[in-house]
Design a protein around this motif. Structure first.
Motif, PDB file in Angstrom:
ATOM      1  N   ALA A 155      20.444  -0.421   5.835  1.00  0.00           N
ATOM      2  CA  ALA A 155      21.673  -0.650   5.070  1.00  0.00           C
ATOM      3  C   ALA A 155      21.334  -0.979   3.621  1.00  0.00           C
ATOM      4  N   VAL A 156      20.326  -1.824   3.417  1.00  0.00           N
ATOM      5  CA  VAL A 156      19.889  -2.157   2.058  1.00  0.00           C
ATOM      6  C   VAL A 156      19.345  -0.922   1.365  1.00  0.00           C
ATOM      7  N   ASP A 157      18.508  -0.154   2.074  1.00  0.00           N
ATOM      8  CA  ASP A 157      17.917   1.063   1.511  1.00  0.00           C
ATOM      9  C   ASP A 157      18.988   2.042   1.050  1.00  0.00           C
ATOM     10  N   SER A 158      19.943   2.347   1.934  1.00  0.00           N
ATOM     11  CA  SER A 158      20.989   3.324   1.597  1.00  0.00           C
ATOM     12  C   SER A 158      21.911   2.810   0.498  1.00  0.00           C
ATOM     13  N   ALA A 159      22.255   1.516   0.571  1.00  0.00           N
ATOM     14  CA  ALA A 159      23.165   0.944  -0.425  1.00  0.00           C
ATOM     15  C   ALA A 159      22.553   0.952  -1.823  1.00  0.00           C
ATOM     16  N   LEU A 160      21.220   0.882  -1.899  1.00  0.00           N
ATOM     17  CA  LEU A 160      20.556   0.907  -3.197  1.00  0.00           C
ATOM     18  C   LEU A 160      20.257   2.327  -3.665  1.00  0.00           C
ATOM     19  N   PHE A 161      19.728   3.156  -2.765  1.00  0.00           N
ATOM     20  CA  PHE A 161      19.230   4.463  -3.189  1.00  0.00           C
ATOM     21  C   PHE A 161      20.323   5.377  -3.723  1.00  0.00           C
ATOM     22  N   TYR A 162      21.386   5.572  -2.988  1.00  0.00           N
ATOM     23  CA  TYR A 162      22.366   6.590  -3.373  1.00  0.00           C
ATOM     24  C   TYR A 162      23.104   6.265  -4.674  1.00  0.00           C
ATOM     25  N   PRO A 163      23.593   5.049  -4.878  1.00  0.00           N
ATOM     26  CA  PRO A 163      24.204   4.766  -6.184  1.00  0.00           C
ATOM     27  C   PRO A 163      23.199   4.853  -7.334  1.00  0.00           C
ATOM     28  N   LEU A 164      21.975   4.316  -7.121  1.00  0.00           N
ATOM     29  CA  LEU A 164      20.979   4.358  -8.193  1.00  0.00           C
ATOM     30  C   LEU A 164      20.554   5.783  -8.530  1.00  0.00           C
ATOM     31  N   ALA A 202      11.232  22.145  -5.133  1.00  0.00           N
ATOM     32  CA  ALA A 202      10.639  21.403  -4.025  1.00  0.00           C
ATOM     33  C   ALA A 202      10.075  20.055  -4.455  1.00  0.00           C
ATOM     34  N   PHE A 203       9.424  20.007  -5.627  1.00  0.00           N
ATOM     35  CA  PHE A 203       8.688  18.800  -6.001  1.00  0.00           C
ATOM     36  C   PHE A 203       9.103  18.206  -7.341  1.00  0.00           C
ATOM     37  N   GLY A 204      10.133  18.752  -7.955  1.00  0.00           N
ATOM     38  CA  GLY A 204      10.510  18.298  -9.290  1.00  0.00           C
ATOM     39  C   GLY A 204      11.621  17.280  -9.306  1.00  0.00           C
ATOM     40  N   SER A 205      11.545  16.269  -8.462  1.00  0.00           N
ATOM     41  CA  SER A 205      12.565  15.215  -8.468  1.00  0.00           C
ATOM     42  C   SER A 205      12.598  14.520  -9.824  1.00  0.00           C
ATOM     43  N   ALA A 226       0.837  -1.205   0.000  1.00  0.00           N
ATOM     44  CA  ALA A 226       0.000   0.000   0.000  1.00  0.00           C
ATOM     45  C   ALA A 226       0.870   1.252   0.000  1.00  0.00           C
ATOM     46  N   GLY A 227       1.940   1.224   0.784  1.00  0.00           N
ATOM     47  CA  GLY A 227       2.873   2.348   0.802  1.00  0.00           C
ATOM     48  C   GLY A 227       3.552   2.537  -0.536  1.00  0.00           C
ATOM     49  N   PHE A 228       3.909   1.428  -1.173  1.00  0.00           N
ATOM     50  CA  PHE A 228       4.540   1.496  -2.491  1.00  0.00           C
ATOM     51  C   PHE A 228       3.603   2.141  -3.508  1.00  0.00           C
ATOM     52  N   ALA A 229       2.330   1.740  -3.478  1.00  0.00           N
ATOM     53  CA  ALA A 229       1.343   2.323  -4.388  1.00  0.00           C
ATOM     54  C   ALA A 229       1.126   3.805  -4.087  1.00  0.00           C
ATOM     55  N   GLY A 230       1.048   4.155  -2.805  1.00  0.00           N
ATOM     56  CA  GLY A 230       0.864   5.555  -2.437  1.00  0.00           C
ATOM     57  C   GLY A 230       2.034   6.417  -2.842  1.00  0.00           C
ATOM     58  N   LEU A 231       3.253   5.897  -2.646  1.00  0.00           N
ATOM     59  CA  LEU A 231       4.449   6.635  -3.032  1.00  0.00           C
ATOM     60  C   LEU A 231       4.515   6.805  -4.544  1.00  0.00           C
ATOM     61  N   VAL A 244      13.254   9.279  -8.243  1.00  0.00           N
ATOM     62  CA  VAL A 244      11.998   8.643  -7.844  1.00  0.00           C
ATOM     63  C   VAL A 244      12.105   7.127  -7.948  1.00  0.00           C
ATOM     64  N   ALA A 245      12.631   6.635  -9.068  1.00  0.00           N
ATOM     65  CA  ALA A 245      12.767   5.193  -9.259  1.00  0.00           C
ATOM     66  C   ALA A 245      13.707   4.592  -8.221  1.00  0.00           C
ATOM     67  N   ALA A 246      14.821   5.283  -7.951  1.00  0.00           N
ATOM     68  CA  ALA A 246      15.766   4.794  -6.944  1.00  0.00           C
ATOM     69  C   ALA A 246      15.113   4.739  -5.568  1.00  0.00           C
ATOM     70  N   SER A 247      14.325   5.762  -5.249  1.00  0.00           N
ATOM     71  CA  SER A 247      13.642   5.797  -3.963  1.00  0.00           C
ATOM     72  C   SER A 247      12.668   4.643  -3.811  1.00  0.00           C
ATOM     73  N   MET A 248      11.927   4.344  -4.858  1.00  0.00           N
ATOM     74  CA  MET A 248      10.934   3.280  -4.776  1.00  0.00           C
ATOM     75  C   MET A 248      11.586   1.905  -4.706  1.00  0.00           C
ATOM     76  N   VAL A 249      12.657   1.698  -5.471  1.00  0.00           N
ATOM     77  CA  VAL A 249      13.378   0.422  -5.405  1.00  0.00           C
ATOM     78  C   VAL A 249      13.978   0.218  -4.019  1.00  0.00           C
ATOM     79  N   ALA A 250      14.619   1.268  -3.489  1.00  0.00           N
ATOM     80  CA  ALA A 250      15.249   1.174  -2.173  1.00  0.00           C
ATOM     81  C   ALA A 250      14.215   0.942  -1.085  1.00  0.00           C
ATOM     82  N   TYR A 251      13.084   1.658  -1.169  1.00  0.00           N
ATOM     83  CA  TYR A 251      12.014   1.472  -0.186  1.00  0.00           C
ATOM     84  C   TYR A 251      11.491   0.042  -0.222  1.00  0.00           C
ATOM     85  N   PHE A 252      11.183  -0.451  -1.411  1.00  0.00           N
ATOM     86  CA  PHE A 252      10.618  -1.781  -1.564  1.00  0.00           C
ATOM     87  C   PHE A 252      11.536  -2.838  -0.946  1.00  0.00           C
TER      88      PHE A 252
END
Length: 234
Positions: A161-170, A110-113, A77-82, A118-126
């Motif tokens: 650790a998984v979140d940070s390791a994925l998000f920043y390089p991606l 402010a909102f133009g990521s 649900a969070g993934f869909a909302g994000l 965005v894709a990196a954030s969603m992959v890392a979150y998931f």
């Protein structure tokens, strides 16, 4: 699960999780903050790093009380909302501004990521949230439900650790936004900050978990759970 139950507070915890997740990803990333800390010195953090770990706190609560399968549905649900929030932000930023409205550049900041971020954030979150929930569920069985702090902090360490390791390089490697040689330091600072938030919230987590277990008459153990993250069965 062999038995379906209804709960008094599950939806409220779910709503809190999704709200924190969307707000920390939509509002927080646009601002970079700098702190001077004793013994550490200058620390630079994205403002969202102060609030995003709270989603892990709620994720821990969900898994600890209601079990991995129900937490899995909340993560989806969070993934869909994000995803919708990111899509809406992109559409609103792209809409042509009225000639008398002079704030488009600020709105874009402010909102133009970019879609890469965005894709990196969603992959890392998931990946991070599912790892966090899985580790906590397995540790609960290994510890026979004792030492809750080891599960909440331990699962957060692995998940973040998984979140940070994925998000920043991606999101940033080779982009020029953050120098490539500085990425490990930024990742480490964000990781430490996020885990620190989890540690600080541990007393609150204890109280909420204890109260929910009494109120819901539930303390779920994932002994026969299917841990497939792509299943939506509760």
């Amino acid at each position: 699960m062999s038995e379906q139950r209804s709960y008094r507070y599950f939806e409220f915890v779910m709503a809190a999780f999704v709200t924190v997740l969307i707000c920390s990803n939509l509002i927080g990333p646009a601002k970079i903050s700098q702190f001077e800390l004793p013994l550490i010195g200058t620390v630079v953090l994205g403002a969202g790093a102060l609030f995003f770990p709270i989603s892990y706190v709620f994720g821990d609560i969900l898994t600890e009380v209601y079990g991995y399968a129900r937490a899995r549905r909340v993560i989806w649900a969070g993934f869909a909302g994000l995803g919708f929030a990111s899509f809406m932000a992109a559409v609103v930023v792209a809409l042509p501004p009225a000639p008398f409205w002079q704030h488009q550049p600020h709105y874009e900041v402010a909102f133009g990521s970019t879609w890469r971020i965005v894709a990196a954030s969603m992959v890392a979150y998931f990946c991070g949230e599912f790892v966090n929930s899985f580790v906590l569920a397995r540790m609960k069985i290994l510890t026979a439900g004792k030492w809750l702090w080891t599960r909440t902090i331990g699962s957060t360490i692995v998940g973040e650790a998984v979140d940070s390791a994925l998000f920043y390089p991606l999101a940033f490697y080779g982009s020029g936004i953050i120098p490539d040689d500085k990425l490990p330091l930024v990742m480490l600072a964000q990781f430490v900050a996020k885990v620190a938030v989890e540690v600080l919230f541990t007393p609150v987590t204890y109280k909420i978990v204890a109260w929910l277990k009494r109120a819901e008459n539930e303390d779920y153990y994932d002994r026969k759970t299917d841990f497939n993250p792509f299943s939506l069965k509760a």
